[in-house]
Design a protein around this motif. Structure first.
Motif, PDB file in Angstrom:
ATOM      1  N   VAL A 224       0.844  -1.209   0.000  1.00  0.00           N
ATOM      2  CA  VAL A 224       0.000   0.000   0.000  1.00  0.00           C
ATOM      3  C   VAL A 224       0.875   1.254   0.000  1.00  0.00           C
ATOM      4  O   VAL A 224       0.682   2.167  -0.812  1.00  0.00           O
ATOM      5  CB  VAL A 224      -0.947  -0.007   1.230  1.00  0.00           C
ATOM      6  N   LEU A 225       1.846   1.293   0.895  1.00  0.00           N
ATOM      7  CA  LEU A 225       2.701   2.482   0.986  1.00  0.00           C
ATOM      8  C   LEU A 225       3.546   2.657  -0.273  1.00  0.00           C
ATOM      9  O   LEU A 225       3.809   3.781  -0.703  1.00  0.00           O
ATOM     10  CB  LEU A 225       3.575   2.412   2.247  1.00  0.00           C
ATOM     11  N   GLY A 226       3.934   1.542  -0.885  1.00  0.00           N
ATOM     12  CA  GLY A 226       4.693   1.610  -2.133  1.00  0.00           C
ATOM     13  C   GLY A 226       3.864   2.229  -3.251  1.00  0.00           C
ATOM     14  O   GLY A 226       4.334   3.080  -4.011  1.00  0.00           O
ATOM     15  N   LYS A 227       2.598   1.818  -3.325  1.00  0.00           N
ATOM     16  CA  LYS A 227       1.693   2.366  -4.348  1.00  0.00           C
ATOM     17  C   LYS A 227       1.465   3.860  -4.095  1.00  0.00           C
ATOM     18  O   LYS A 227       1.456   4.672  -5.033  1.00  0.00           O
ATOM     19  CB  LYS A 227       0.368   1.606  -4.268  1.00  0.00           C
ATOM     20  N   MET A 228       1.315   4.227  -2.843  1.00  0.00           N
ATOM     21  CA  MET A 228       1.112   5.635  -2.509  1.00  0.00           C
ATOM     22  C   MET A 228       2.347   6.458  -2.857  1.00  0.00           C
ATOM     23  O   MET A 228       2.230   7.587  -3.344  1.00  0.00           O
ATOM     24  CB  MET A 228       0.758   5.765  -1.023  1.00  0.00           C
ATOM     25  N   GLY A 229       3.505   5.866  -2.626  1.00  0.00           N
ATOM     26  CA  GLY A 229       4.755   6.548  -2.967  1.00  0.00           C
ATOM     27  C   GLY A 229       4.827   6.845  -4.453  1.00  0.00           C
ATOM     28  O   GLY A 229       5.225   7.938  -4.873  1.00  0.00           O
ATOM     29  N   ARG A 230       4.402   5.869  -5.257  1.00  0.00           N
ATOM     30  CA  ARG A 230       4.401   6.072  -6.714  1.00  0.00           C
ATOM     31  C   ARG A 230       3.404   7.156  -7.108  1.00  0.00           C
ATOM     32  O   ARG A 230       3.677   7.993  -7.967  1.00  0.00           O
ATOM     33  CB  ARG A 230       4.012   4.756  -7.398  1.00  0.00           C
ATOM     34  N   LEU A 231       2.215   7.101  -6.477  1.00  0.00           N
ATOM     35  CA  LEU A 231       1.189   8.114  -6.792  1.00  0.00           C
ATOM     36  C   LEU A 231       1.698   9.514  -6.475  1.00  0.00           C
ATOM     37  O   LEU A 231       1.432  10.468  -7.210  1.00  0.00           O
ATOM     38  CB  LEU A 231      -0.088   7.839  -5.984  1.00  0.00           C
ATOM     39  N   GLN A 232       2.435   9.618  -5.385  1.00  0.00           N
ATOM     40  CA  GLN A 232       2.913  10.944  -4.990  1.00  0.00           C
ATOM     41  C   GLN A 232       4.130  11.362  -5.814  1.00  0.00           C
ATOM     42  O   GLN A 232       4.131  12.427  -6.424  1.00  0.00           O
ATOM     43  CB  GLN A 232       3.266  10.940  -3.501  1.00  0.00           C
ATOM     44  N   LYS A 233       5.144  10.504  -5.835  1.00  0.00           N
ATOM     45  CA  LYS A 233       6.410  10.909  -6.472  1.00  0.00           C
ATOM     46  C   LYS A 233       6.300  10.959  -7.994  1.00  0.00           C
ATOM     47  O   LYS A 233       6.780  11.876  -8.626  1.00  0.00           O
ATOM     48  CB  LYS A 233       7.534   9.957  -6.059  1.00  0.00           C
TER      49      LYS A 233
ATOM     50  N   MET B 129      -4.012   2.929   8.867  1.00  0.00           N
ATOM     51  CA  MET B 129      -4.307   4.342   8.599  1.00  0.00           C
ATOM     52  C   MET B 129      -3.276   5.249   9.286  1.00  0.00           C
ATOM     53  O   MET B 129      -2.829   6.247   8.733  1.00  0.00           O
ATOM     54  CB  MET B 129      -5.732   4.685   9.045  1.00  0.00           C
ATOM     55  N   LYS B 130      -2.925   4.865  10.497  1.00  0.00           N
ATOM     56  CA  LYS B 130      -1.932   5.628  11.254  1.00  0.00           C
ATOM     57  C   LYS B 130      -0.573   5.612  10.539  1.00  0.00           C
ATOM     58  O   LYS B 130       0.113   6.636  10.445  1.00  0.00           O
ATOM     59  CB  LYS B 130      -1.785   4.991  12.643  1.00  0.00           C
ATOM     60  N   ALA B 131      -0.205   4.427  10.033  1.00  0.00           N
ATOM     61  CA  ALA B 131       1.072   4.300   9.317  1.00  0.00           C
ATOM     62  C   ALA B 131       1.069   5.162   8.058  1.00  0.00           C
ATOM     63  O   ALA B 131       2.090   5.773   7.690  1.00  0.00           O
ATOM     64  CB  ALA B 131       1.329   2.837   8.963  1.00  0.00           C
TER      65      ALA B 131
ATOM     66  N   PRO C 223       2.361  13.019   6.377  1.00  0.00           N
ATOM     67  CA  PRO C 223       1.709  13.993   7.266  1.00  0.00           C
ATOM     68  C   PRO C 223       1.245  15.250   6.527  1.00  0.00           C
ATOM     69  O   PRO C 223       0.333  15.934   6.979  1.00  0.00           O
ATOM     70  CB  PRO C 223       2.801  14.324   8.291  1.00  0.00           C
ATOM     71  N   GLU C 224       1.866  15.540   5.394  1.00  0.00           N
ATOM     72  CA  GLU C 224       1.557  16.799   4.697  1.00  0.00           C
ATOM     73  C   GLU C 224       0.586  16.607   3.547  1.00  0.00           C
ATOM     74  O   GLU C 224       0.276  17.547   2.822  1.00  0.00           O
ATOM     75  CB  GLU C 224       2.860  17.445   4.217  1.00  0.00           C
ATOM     76  N   ARG C 225       0.082  15.382   3.363  1.00  0.00           N
ATOM     77  CA  ARG C 225      -0.850  15.111   2.252  1.00  0.00           C
ATOM     78  C   ARG C 225      -2.283  15.041   2.771  1.00  0.00           C
ATOM     79  O   ARG C 225      -2.535  14.592   3.893  1.00  0.00           O
ATOM     80  CB  ARG C 225      -0.507  13.774   1.590  1.00  0.00           C
ATOM     81  N   LEU C 226      -3.228  15.458   1.921  1.00  0.00           N
ATOM     82  CA  LEU C 226      -4.649  15.385   2.293  1.00  0.00           C
ATOM     83  C   LEU C 226      -5.130  13.946   2.185  1.00  0.00           C
ATOM     84  O   LEU C 226      -4.855  13.269   1.191  1.00  0.00           O
ATOM     85  CB  LEU C 226      -5.466  16.291   1.378  1.00  0.00           C
ATOM     86  N   ILE C 227      -5.821  13.492   3.193  1.00  0.00           N
ATOM     87  CA  ILE C 227      -6.303  12.113   3.194  1.00  0.00           C
ATOM     88  C   ILE C 227      -7.817  12.090   3.387  1.00  0.00           C
ATOM     89  O   ILE C 227      -8.357  12.663   4.341  1.00  0.00           O
ATOM     90  CB  ILE C 227      -5.585  11.273   4.273  1.00  0.00           C
TER      91      ILE C 227
ATOM     92  N   TYR D  45     -10.716   5.773  18.115  1.00  0.00           N
ATOM     93  CA  TYR D  45     -11.063   7.162  17.799  1.00  0.00           C
ATOM     94  C   TYR D  45      -9.862   8.007  17.379  1.00  0.00           C
ATOM     95  O   TYR D  45      -9.851   8.581  16.285  1.00  0.00           O
ATOM     96  CB  TYR D  45     -11.768   7.807  19.006  1.00  0.00           C
ATOM     97  N   GLN D  46      -8.848   8.044  18.247  1.00  0.00           N
ATOM     98  CA  GLN D  46      -7.747   8.980  18.000  1.00  0.00           C
ATOM     99  C   GLN D  46      -6.973   8.636  16.724  1.00  0.00           C
ATOM    100  O   GLN D  46      -6.688   9.507  15.908  1.00  0.00           O
ATOM    101  CB  GLN D  46      -6.802   9.028  19.219  1.00  0.00           C
ATOM    102  N   ALA D  47      -6.671   7.346  16.571  1.00  0.00           N
ATOM    103  CA  ALA D  47      -5.922   6.925  15.379  1.00  0.00           C
ATOM    104  C   ALA D  47      -6.705   7.267  14.120  1.00  0.00           C
ATOM    105  O   ALA D  47      -6.152   7.740  13.127  1.00  0.00           O
ATOM    106  CB  ALA D  47      -5.646   5.419  15.434  1.00  0.00           C
ATOM    107  N   TYR D  48      -8.011   7.066  14.171  1.00  0.00           N
ATOM    108  CA  TYR D  48      -8.876   7.289  13.007  1.00  0.00           C
ATOM    109  C   TYR D  48      -8.964   8.777  12.661  1.00  0.00           C
ATOM    110  O   TYR D  48      -8.699   9.173  11.526  1.00  0.00           O
ATOM    111  CB  TYR D  48     -10.245   6.696  13.310  1.00  0.00           C
ATOM    112  N   VAL D  49      -9.319   9.605  13.640  1.00  0.00           N
ATOM    113  CA  VAL D  49      -9.511  11.032  13.321  1.00  0.00           C
ATOM    114  C   VAL D  49      -8.183  11.726  12.991  1.00  0.00           C
ATOM    115  O   VAL D  49      -8.150  12.654  12.194  1.00  0.00           O
ATOM    116  CB  VAL D  49     -10.275  11.813  14.427  1.00  0.00           C
ATOM    117  N   ASP D  50      -7.087  11.250  13.581  1.00  0.00           N
ATOM    118  CA  ASP D  50      -5.784  11.844  13.257  1.00  0.00           C
ATOM    119  C   ASP D  50      -5.337  11.475  11.846  1.00  0.00           C
ATOM    120  O   ASP D  50      -4.469  12.131  11.278  1.00  0.00           O
ATOM    121  CB  ASP D  50      -4.707  11.347  14.242  1.00  0.00           C
ATOM    122  N   SER D  51      -5.913  10.383  11.309  1.00  0.00           N
ATOM    123  CA  SER D  51      -5.416   9.841  10.040  1.00  0.00           C
ATOM    124  C   SER D  51      -6.174  10.335   8.828  1.00  0.00           C
ATOM    125  O   SER D  51      -5.949   9.855   7.726  1.00  0.00           O
ATOM    126  CB  SER D  51      -5.461   8.306  10.084  1.00  0.00           C
TER     127      SER D  51
END
Ligand SMILES: [Ca+2]
Ligand SMILES: [Ca+2]
Length: 638
Positions: free
Chosen positions: A185-194, A226-228, A234-238, A251-257
């Motif tokens: 998942v994070l690899g795919k997101m990295g490609r989408l961003q970079k 989601m937290k990971a 941290p600087e991208r809109l989710i 609650y906290q992990a979800y709303v922070d993410s």
């Protein structure tokens, strides 16, 4: 603002300790937004600039996207980056289901890898550990899967060593806590961003971990993923699609993410058979959940609310439903969108499709209700001030009926036949107090009369009570009905193209009845009444259903298998009515492996180590019916 934007674009924003600075964008929080999973044409790119935010889908192996395309959408109408008209582009990521099918025979050297079941027990199934296994096929003595009367494989609770499939989309449920899956998942997101330059991400399939599914034991692991993701970006809109249940458990992990929450299908879901949106059977519960805890959490934690309702803007109750959606969620301070659930195109922005201002509403008056026999009623009304406008074309009736106190938008909608001068409904209980609500709405927000209402109590009547819980199962050229009843009666079965056109089709002593001789895919309403001597009770609330193609195509013939250099080449003869084919290859002694799918009549399987295998090929039609296993072919890789 511009400086911040530049810093964001270069990824230079540094993070302080503790809570991070919320991601920013000149068009956040957005108003109009769209989701498009399909390919983009230049015309769509141009139209994308009408939106504040667009969700794009990379497609298979990023075929739908490239940096140039994303850049064109992002730069907005003026074609310049870093200006106020820039469009927010979010990249689609599925985090609870895997689109890539772990198909084919067990790989050499793959085992004993494992999959995970509820107790996190590893088993020698040689599927990657990310897959979840909580449901099981049922196998016949000869090793073939057992099929139900609807033509689909029978599935029961339990483990069968086969990853569980989401049959609607052909993807597989995953454990969001699996390290390999998180890396994917994070690899795919990295490609989408970079590589593509997206501003953020749209996280889908969080509901794999929902309490009403089979995998609620993965809830905290979903919150962990989601937290990971937030930690990595941290600087991208989710934007999170649903997963509201995490407000109660994590609650906290979800709303922070997340920066936004999409409450998908709050009010309307898609009826695949009728190819139109219908009010969700879960709308009362979902709206209750929206009011508490979702909206208070949104206010407290500061995430923006998005809605998507699956509707066709051409269906005749589209505008009554749009007015009702906005009665429930408001119009300001939220983002709204409607589409069919395939989301292949780019629809119209809500502010254009359903503008604030339009022609003035007419006047609705002289509302009266008369009770008709067997739970039916007729609503008479008068509309003045049409000014040449036509009911059913320019203006629409929104009629509801209910016996409980709740939002009018959550009362049962009554289907309106605009060729008649009165509205007729059915399904009232005897001796019960009801209220009928009616208003006229138009194609803009301001064009609506207030709801008028009429309350009345139905006659006590001598007939038996209504049957309850009428349910319908779609079968080949038929619909099988079942219902509940406190007493024991003879029952009369009704069918019709509309609730006000129900006609009797038969009687039965039992609590099940199959209405046969139907045309597949034609939406029909069904209802049941109980009979006691010469007294007929009231018809129950009708259900909408349809007969469906449940007949599989014939099995492919002339299957030829060649083994060359550790690879099976399989070919077969085309089957009439087949849309795709499935090629199964199992190790000797194995019952089942996830098949390789293809639209061709030949396929090359993944390379295998030496061993003995059994292969077979099936044909699948458009309705998803799969032919039976015809011929088991022994083959060997030496
Ligand atoms: Ca711009
Ligand atoms: Ca399974």
């Amino acid at each position: 603002m511009k400086k911040t934007l530049l810093a964001l674009a270069l990824g230079l924003l540094t993070q302080g300790g503790g809570a991070w600075a919320k991601p920013q964008h000149p068009r956040w929080p957005p108003k109009d937004y769209a989701i498009c999973y399909g390919e983009w044409t230049p015309e769509m790119v141009q139209r994308s600039h009408q939106y504040d935010l667009v969700v794009v889908h990379p497609g298979d192996d990023f075929a739908n996207l490239n940096a140039d395309l994303v850049g064109q959408i992002k730069r907005g109408k003026d074609g310049k980056a870093g200006t106020a008209d820039d469009v927010i582009v979010l990249g689609y990521v599925t985090i609870g289901e895997d689109d890539h099918v772990p198909a084919g025979p067990p790989r050499p050297g793959a085992g004993p890898t494992a999959y995970i079941n509820k107790t996190w027990k590893q088993e020698k199934a040689s599927y990657p550990t990310r897959y979840l296994d909580q449901v099981s096929y049922v196998f016949e003595k000869n090793g073939e899967r057992k099929y139900g009367e609807n033509g689909k494989p029978v599935i029961v609770a339990g483990q069968d060593g086969v990853p569980d499939e989401n049959g609607v989309w052909g993807s597989y449920y995953v454990d969001p806590g699996d390290p390999q899956w998180q890396a994917t998942v994070l690899g795919k997101m990295g490609r989408l961003q970079k590589e593509m330059g997206v501003d953020g991400f749209f996280l889908d399939t969080i509901d794999t971990a929902s309490p009403w599914g089979n995998y609620s034991f993965t809830q905290s692991r979903m919150a962990g993923l989601m937290k990971a993701i937030r930690k990595a970006y941290p600087e991208r809109l989710i934007l999170a699609n649903r997963g509201m249940f995490l407000l109660e458990t994590d609650y906290q992990a979800y709303v922070d993410s997340m920066d936004g929450l999409l409450y998908e299908s709050l009010y309307c879901i898609w009826d695949w058979g009728a190819k139109r949106g219908v009010v969700s059977p879960w709308a009362v519960g979902d709206v209750g959940y929206l009011k508490d805890p979702v909206l208070p959490a949104s206010k407290k934690a500061g995430f923006h609310m998005f809605y998507i309702n699956y509707l066709d803007s051409k269906q005749d109750d589209f505008y009554p439903l749009m007015h009702s959606i906005e009665d429930l969620v408001g119009r300001k301070g939220i983002s709204n969108y409607v589409s069919d659930p395939l989301l292949q195109g780019l629809g119209q922005p809500i502010s254009e499709l359903f503008p604030e201002e339009g022609a003035a509403p007419p006047e609705l008056g002289n509302l009266s209700v008369s009770e008709l026999p067997n739970g039916r009623f007729r609503l008479n009304y008068e509309v003045k001030g049409l000014d040449g406008r036509q009911l059913g074309k320019d203006l629409f009736l929104d009629v509801r009926v209910g016996k409980e106190k709740r939002d009018i938008a959550l009362q049962d909608p009554v289907k309106v036949d605009y060729s008649k001068s009165a509205v007729e409904g059915v399904g009232l209980e005897k001796g019960t107090a009801y209220t009928v609500y009616a208003r006229v709405v138009g194609k803009s927000r301001n064009c609506r009369t207030p709801y008028l209402e009429v309350s009345f109590t139905t006659a006590a009547g001598p007939g038996p009570e209504q049957v309850t819980e009428l349910a319908a199962v779609s079968l080949e050229s038929s619909v099988k009905l079942n219902w509940k009843d406190e007493g024991s009666h003879t029952y009369r079965i009704y069918k019709g193209v509309a609730p006000d056109q129900l006609a009797p089709v038969g009687t039965t002593q039992g609590r099940t009845y199959t209405v046969s001789g139907l045309q597949n895919n034609q939406p029909l309403y069904f209802a049941v009444s109980a009979l006691e001597g010469s007294n007929e009770g009231n018809l129950c609330r009708p259900v909408l259903s349809r007969a469906e193609d449940c007949t599989p195509p014939s099995s492919p013939r002339e299957v030829i298998i060649n083994a060359r250099a550790g690879v099976f080449h399989v070919s077969w003869q085309a089957v009439a009515g087949a849309k795709t084919y499935k090629v199964y290859c199992v190790g000797k002694g194995e019952k089942y492996r996830i098949p390789v799918r293809t639209e061709e009549t030949q396929v090359e399987l993944p390379r295998l180590g030496a061993g003995k295998f059994q292969l077979w090929v099936t044909a699948v039609d458009e309705a998803g019916n799969e032919s039976r296993r015809n011929q088991l072919i022994d083959a060997e890789i030496k």
